[in-house]
Design a protein around this motif. Structure first.
Motif, short mmCIF file in Angstrom:
data_model
loop_
_atom_site.label_atom_id
_atom_site.label_comp_id
_atom_site.label_asym_id
_atom_site.label_seq_id
_atom_site.Cartn_x
_atom_site.Cartn_y
_atom_site.Cartn_z
N VAL A 78 7.49 -10.48 10.32
CA VAL A 78 8.46 -10.32 11.41
C VAL A 78 8.82 -8.88 11.70
N ASP A 79 8.65 -7.97 10.71
CA ASP A 79 8.79 -6.56 11.04
C ASP A 79 7.91 -5.69 10.16
N ALA A 80 7.90 -4.40 10.46
CA ALA A 80 6.96 -3.49 9.78
C ALA A 80 7.24 -3.41 8.28
N GLN A 81 8.49 -3.73 7.88
CA GLN A 81 8.81 -3.69 6.45
C GLN A 81 8.10 -4.78 5.66
N ASP A 82 7.50 -5.75 6.37
CA ASP A 82 6.73 -6.80 5.68
C ASP A 82 5.33 -6.32 5.30
N LEU A 83 4.88 -5.21 5.89
CA LEU A 83 3.48 -4.79 5.68
C LEU A 83 3.11 -4.64 4.20
N PRO A 84 3.93 -3.93 3.40
CA PRO A 84 3.53 -3.78 1.98
C PRO A 84 3.45 -5.13 1.26
N GLY A 85 4.30 -6.08 1.64
CA GLY A 85 4.27 -7.41 1.01
C GLY A 85 2.94 -8.11 1.27
N TYR A 86 2.50 -8.09 2.53
CA TYR A 86 1.20 -8.72 2.85
C TYR A 86 0.06 -8.00 2.13
N ALA A 87 0.12 -6.66 2.15
CA ALA A 87 -0.96 -5.89 1.51
C ALA A 87 -0.97 -6.16 0.00
N GLY A 88 0.22 -6.24 -0.61
CA GLY A 88 0.30 -6.43 -2.06
C GLY A 88 -0.16 -7.83 -2.46
N HIS A 89 0.49 -8.84 -1.91
CA HIS A 89 0.16 -10.21 -2.33
C HIS A 89 -1.22 -10.63 -1.86
N ASN A 90 -1.54 -10.34 -0.61
CA ASN A 90 -2.76 -10.91 -0.04
C ASN A 90 -3.97 -10.01 -0.28
N ASP A 91 -3.85 -8.71 -0.04
CA ASP A 91 -5.01 -7.83 -0.24
C ASP A 91 -5.22 -7.55 -1.74
N LEU A 92 -4.21 -6.94 -2.37
CA LEU A 92 -4.38 -6.56 -3.77
C LEU A 92 -4.55 -7.80 -4.66
N GLY A 93 -3.77 -8.83 -4.41
CA GLY A 93 -3.89 -10.06 -5.21
C GLY A 93 -5.31 -10.61 -5.18
N THR A 94 -5.90 -10.63 -3.97
CA THR A 94 -7.28 -11.14 -3.84
C THR A 94 -8.26 -10.22 -4.55
N ALA A 95 -8.07 -8.92 -4.39
CA ALA A 95 -8.98 -7.96 -5.03
C ALA A 95 -8.94 -8.10 -6.55
N GLU A 96 -7.75 -8.28 -7.13
CA GLU A 96 -7.64 -8.45 -8.59
C GLU A 96 -8.32 -9.76 -9.02
N LEU A 97 -8.13 -10.80 -8.24
CA LEU A 97 -8.76 -12.09 -8.58
C LEU A 97 -10.28 -11.96 -8.55
N LEU A 98 -10.80 -11.32 -7.52
CA LEU A 98 -12.27 -11.18 -7.39
C LEU A 98 -12.82 -10.32 -8.53
#
Ligand code: UD1
Length: 350
Positions: free
Chosen positions: A79-99
């Motif tokens: 909903v705002d730009a302050q959400d960007l790190p949350g998406y990057a952390g949970h979705n990008d980094l989380g996936t990268a660590e899993l892989l």
């Protein structure tokens, strides 16, 4: 098969766990129990290990696993730009660590929860220019109540309007929100991992998922949960734009079935990422959806407000054909029936 399931306490993950167990699979279930989805003081379920993909060691839980179902994600559109790190952390980094952990432990098959949001504004047919992505909607058009987009080449000032077409999986990525950017990134990380590890991945691009257990109204909720929650409060669903926006509403039981079929078949897929739309194949307008819910719930008639949001896309409709062909998946719940049932289905309030 032994399946590692992330996001197992969530709306979709918990259904996948049940269907996979019903079909005889051994499920190792994980969830980070994010407070935004589960509240601050949730008691972890005995059957679901509390693990955060970004920080916790995953190698032990991957021991003996045949295939991973990766559903864990921060959802909503951002909903705002302050959400960007949350998406990057949970979705990008989380996936990268899993892989990375899958590569260390030799697990080479993955089913990934992706989304129709990777397609952004979708695709249209222009009477003059054929198959086009639409031009960004103009503020003056929206303010004047013209909600349908225009052809990016001619603007349709003289010819007829462009009309939506069903989106196939080869449609280029055009993410428009922070969440969409992270879903595209997950597909790209999976692709890179496949190249490095000779892995196989299926990316399931969910359309608008609804059904029992869906989270109640939050700033990050989709429209079905918002309308259902309004009706539960005795209020009318508030339909934005003119209610003519088209979506594909797919029942959570069908989404779980598509996932379990993918878990069973990913090993027979070629190396690399294969994407499938997960959709009912029966488009519905938001106005129709509100009316079905209101009628079934015996609630007040929907109100069409004419409001609009800058990040909304107008029409997104999938072709379900590739999933029929590649997975043998066909949705079994029609939106007409499933949405009527949603009027009385329980929602999760955390
Ligand atoms: C939704 C999800 C997205 C998910 C995708 C596919 C959210 C916010 N969006 O996208 O994350 O990946 O489905 O599963 O979770 N609307 C109203 N009244 C309201 C709210 C919305 O009329 O109170 C309208 C919007 O203007 C829009 C349509 O409903 O035209 C759909 O909205 P929404 O469910 O928020 O987003 P999607 O783009 O469908």
């Amino acid at each position: 098969m032994r399946v590692l399931l992330t996001g197992a306490a969530g709306f979709i993950g918990s259904r996948i766990a049940s269907v996979a167990r019903e079909r005889g699979h051994d499920v190792v279930a994980l969830d980070a129990y994010l407070p935004q989805a589960h509240g601050d003081d949730v008691a972890a379920d005995d059957q679901v290990l509390r693990l955060d993909l970004r920080a916790d060691r995953l190698d032990d839980v991957l021991a003996g696993v045949d295939v991973v179902s990766h559903q864990a994600a921060m959802v909503g559109n951002g909903v705002d730009a302050q959400d960007l790190p949350g998406y990057a952390g949970h979705n990008d980094l989380g996936t990268a660590e899993l892989l990375a952990a899958m590569a260390r432990t030799g697990v080479a098959d993955l089913v990934l929860a992706s989304s129709m949001v990777v397609y952004g504004d979708g695709r249209y047919d222009c009477p003059e220019h054929g198959d086009v992505p639409p031009a960004p909607r103009r503020e003056d058009d929206l303010a004047a109540g013209r909600f349908d987009p225009r052809c990016p080449i001619c603007g349709n000032d003289t010819d007829g309007d462009i009309t939506w077409r069903r989106i196939g999986e080869d449609t280029p990525f055009r993410p428009r929100t922070s969440y969409a950017a992270s879903k595209v990134a997950q597909e790209h990380y999976a692709d890179a991992w496949c190249t490095l590890q000779d892995g196989r991945a299926i990316a399931l691009r969910y359309h608008n998922v609804y059904g029992p257990g869906m989270p109640a109204d939050t700033p990050y909720a989709g429209v079905a949960a918002i309308f259902r929650s309004a009706l539960a409060r005795g209020e009318a669903p508030r339909v934005f734009e003119d209610g003519g926006q088209v979506r594909d509403f797919v029942h959570v039981d069908d989404v779980a079935l598509a996932n379990v079929l993918s878990l069973e078949r990913v090993h027979d897929h070629p190396s690399g990422v294969t994407a499938y739309n997960v959709a009912s194949g029966q488009p519905f307008t938001i106005g129709e959806m509100a009316a079905v819910l209101a009628r079934a719930g015996d609630g007040p008639e929907p109100v069409v407000t004419g409001e609009y949001r800058p990040f909304d896309v107008r029409h997104v409709v999938a072709s379900p054909d590739a999933a029929v062909e590649g997975l043998g998946f066909r949705a079994t719940v029609s939106p007409e029936d499933g949405l009527a049932r949603l009027a009385t289905d329980p929602l999760r309030t955390r």
